[in-house]
Motif scaffolding. Structure first.
Motif, PDB file in Angstrom:
ATOM      1  N   LEU A 165       0.833  -1.203   0.000  1.00  0.00           N
ATOM      2  CA  LEU A 165       0.000   0.000   0.000  1.00  0.00           C
ATOM      3  C   LEU A 165       0.868   1.253   0.000  1.00  0.00           C
ATOM      4  CD1 LEU A 165      -2.786   1.346   0.206  1.00  0.00           C
ATOM      5  CD2 LEU A 165      -2.572   1.171   2.694  1.00  0.00           C
ATOM      6  N   ALA A 166       1.897   1.258   0.824  1.00  0.00           N
ATOM      7  CA  ALA A 166       2.787   2.415   0.911  1.00  0.00           C
ATOM      8  C   ALA A 166       3.471   2.681  -0.432  1.00  0.00           C
ATOM      9  CB  ALA A 166       3.823   2.194   2.004  1.00  0.00           C
ATOM     10  N   ASP A 167       3.936   1.617  -1.076  1.00  0.00           N
ATOM     11  CA  ASP A 167       4.589   1.779  -2.378  1.00  0.00           C
ATOM     12  C   ASP A 167       3.606   2.252  -3.442  1.00  0.00           C
ATOM     13  OD1 ASP A 167       6.994   0.968  -1.285  1.00  0.00           O
ATOM     14  OD2 ASP A 167       6.818  -1.108  -2.002  1.00  0.00           O
ATOM     15  N   LYS A 168       2.387   1.730  -3.359  1.00  0.00           N
ATOM     16  CA  LYS A 168       1.386   2.037  -4.379  1.00  0.00           C
ATOM     17  C   LYS A 168       0.943   3.502  -4.333  1.00  0.00           C
ATOM     18  CE  LYS A 168      -2.902   0.119  -6.204  1.00  0.00           C
ATOM     19  NZ  LYS A 168      -3.908  -0.907  -6.015  1.00  0.00           N
ATOM     20  N   ILE A 169       0.744   4.049  -3.136  1.00  0.00           N
ATOM     21  CA  ILE A 169       0.223   5.418  -3.051  1.00  0.00           C
ATOM     22  C   ILE A 169       1.241   6.422  -2.526  1.00  0.00           C
ATOM     23  CG2 ILE A 169      -2.165   4.667  -2.892  1.00  0.00           C
ATOM     24  CD1 ILE A 169      -2.110   5.199   0.060  1.00  0.00           C
ATOM     25  N   GLY A 170       2.481   5.968  -2.303  1.00  0.00           N
ATOM     26  CA  GLY A 170       3.552   6.891  -1.923  1.00  0.00           C
ATOM     27  C   GLY A 170       3.434   7.456  -0.521  1.00  0.00           C
ATOM     28  N   MET A 171       3.190   6.602   0.441  1.00  0.00           N
ATOM     29  CA  MET A 171       3.123   7.058   1.833  1.00  0.00           C
ATOM     30  C   MET A 171       4.072   6.222   2.678  1.00  0.00           C
ATOM     31  SD  MET A 171      -0.398   5.354   3.416  1.00  0.00           S
ATOM     32  CE  MET A 171      -0.944   6.915   3.836  1.00  0.00           C
ATOM     33  N   SER A 172       4.219   6.619   3.900  1.00  0.00           N
ATOM     34  CA  SER A 172       5.072   5.908   4.838  1.00  0.00           C
ATOM     35  C   SER A 172       4.486   4.522   5.134  1.00  0.00           C
ATOM     36  CB  SER A 172       5.157   6.716   6.135  1.00  0.00           C
ATOM     37  OG  SER A 172       5.594   5.922   7.192  1.00  0.00           O
ATOM     38  N   PRO A 173       5.339   3.493   5.211  1.00  0.00           N
ATOM     39  CA  PRO A 173       4.842   2.170   5.579  1.00  0.00           C
ATOM     40  C   PRO A 173       4.214   2.136   6.977  1.00  0.00           C
ATOM     41  CG  PRO A 173       7.052   2.004   4.666  1.00  0.00           C
ATOM     42  CD  PRO A 173       6.743   3.455   4.817  1.00  0.00           C
TER      43      PRO A 173
END
Length: 41
Positions: A21-29
């Motif tokens: 999810l973090a990689d997909k939408i560019g947020m912190s894990p």
């Protein structure tokens, strides 16, 4: 007023989902993991 935080570590499946999810939408894990724990994703 005192609050007690109940924290359970992420399972390996949820850790992987948080990373994806973090990689997909560019947020912190970490933020993605919190969203997954809350059941909002």
């Amino acid at each position: 007023m005192q609050f007690k935080w109940n924290y359970e570590p992420l399972t390996p499946d949820r850790q992987q989902a948080a990373k994806e999810l973090a990689d997909k939408i560019g947020m912190s894990p970490v933020m993605a993991g919190l969203l997954i724990q809350r059941g909002t994703c």
